[in-house]
Scaffold this motif. Sequence first.
Motif, PDB file in Angstrom:
ATOM      1  N   HIS A 135       0.949  -1.018   0.014  1.00 15.24           N
ATOM      2  CA  HIS A 135       0.099   0.006   0.002  1.00 15.24           C
ATOM      3  C   HIS A 135       0.674   1.171   0.081  1.00 15.24           C
ATOM      4  O   HIS A 135       1.978   1.213   0.607  1.00 15.24           O
ATOM      5  CB  HIS A 135      -0.875  -0.007   1.249  1.00 15.24           C
ATOM      6  N   ARG A 169      -2.372  -2.472  -4.196  1.00 13.66           N
ATOM      7  CA  ARG A 169      -2.942  -2.569  -3.162  1.00 13.66           C
ATOM      8  C   ARG A 169      -3.908  -1.425  -2.604  1.00 13.66           C
ATOM      9  O   ARG A 169      -3.404  -0.317  -2.387  1.00 13.66           O
ATOM     10  CB  ARG A 169      -2.153  -2.706  -1.926  1.00 13.66           C
ATOM     11  N   LYS A 171      -6.167  -0.873  -0.187  1.00 14.21           N
ATOM     12  CA  LYS A 171      -6.306  -0.281   1.117  1.00 14.21           C
ATOM     13  C   LYS A 171      -5.368  -1.068   1.853  1.00 14.21           C
ATOM     14  O   LYS A 171      -4.703  -2.075   1.491  1.00 14.21           O
ATOM     15  CB  LYS A 171      -7.679  -0.748   1.722  1.00 14.21           C
ATOM     16  N   PRO A 172      -4.886  -0.480   3.025  1.00 17.77           N
ATOM     17  CA  PRO A 172      -3.919  -1.034   3.901  1.00 17.77           C
ATOM     18  C   PRO A 172      -4.531  -2.195   4.737  1.00 17.77           C
ATOM     19  O   PRO A 172      -5.768  -2.261   4.927  1.00 17.77           O
ATOM     20  CB  PRO A 172      -3.668   0.199   5.054  1.00 17.77           C
ATOM     21  N   ALA A 191      -8.559  -5.720  -1.178  1.00 19.98           N
ATOM     22  CA  ALA A 191      -7.372  -5.101  -0.751  1.00 19.98           C
ATOM     23  C   ALA A 191      -6.326  -5.038  -2.113  1.00 19.98           C
ATOM     24  O   ALA A 191      -5.606  -4.049  -2.358  1.00 19.98           O
ATOM     25  CB  ALA A 191      -6.537  -5.611   0.322  1.00 19.98           C
TER      26      ALA A 191
END
Length: 250
Positions: A135, A169, A171-172, A191
């Motif tokens: 991310h 990615r 989202k974290p 993700a």
Amino acid sequence: MSTSRLLADSLAPLIDFVFPPRCPACGGGVAQQGGLCAGCWEGLVIPGEPGCAACQRPFGEGGPGAGAICAPCLAQPPRHDGIAAGTLYTDVSRQLVLAFKHGRRIALAPMLARLIAARLSAADPDRLIVPVPLHRWRLWRRGFNQAALLARELQQLGHGGLCVDALVRAKPTPALGGLGKKARARALSGAIALNPRRANLIDGRDIVLVDDVLTSGATTDSCVRALKRGGAARVTIACFARVLDEALDV
């Protein structure tokens, strides 16, 4: 010999004088920069044959013959098309990963990649090499994507063309260690996705998906799913260290 190589060779004695070569795993003296001491080389465990035809999980001596499938793959056939692990996860490989990823010893990338390359099939420039993405927040904090550094080295070794941003990615995600299967699936849901700007490169391709360590396989499985949805013909997972504690006892 290239100019950069000549310059590096000429400066090597000075660098060794200012920074005496040390083993990146144990800190002991070694003959040259980036090398391991003899004891640490012995501490690396290279996955051997025979192994599972689906995931290359080593069976050990006296195990099933060629073409056999391990119990986990029989119970849940993998999405991927094989795993090429340079080493099994031991104390030595752990120290190398820590030095590389968290100690910022990025000069270790060529050595780690050579160990991975030894487990891949013959070099093929038509393959596409794709690193597991970070991310953007984590990339900003760390300053580099360790998987991308390994992927670049594999490209230079002739194992395919490199596309560092084939996957994103979105989202974290939290650390997956200690989470159960369902919790890992929830954390990774949505993700990782295919980069729409690179979708035309994926369709029909033989892909090498690169990461530093393969633990539960949840992250790489999410990556494989995205690549297969994008039309990838084959996806082989390539990693430096694979966590298979049971294989260390065979």
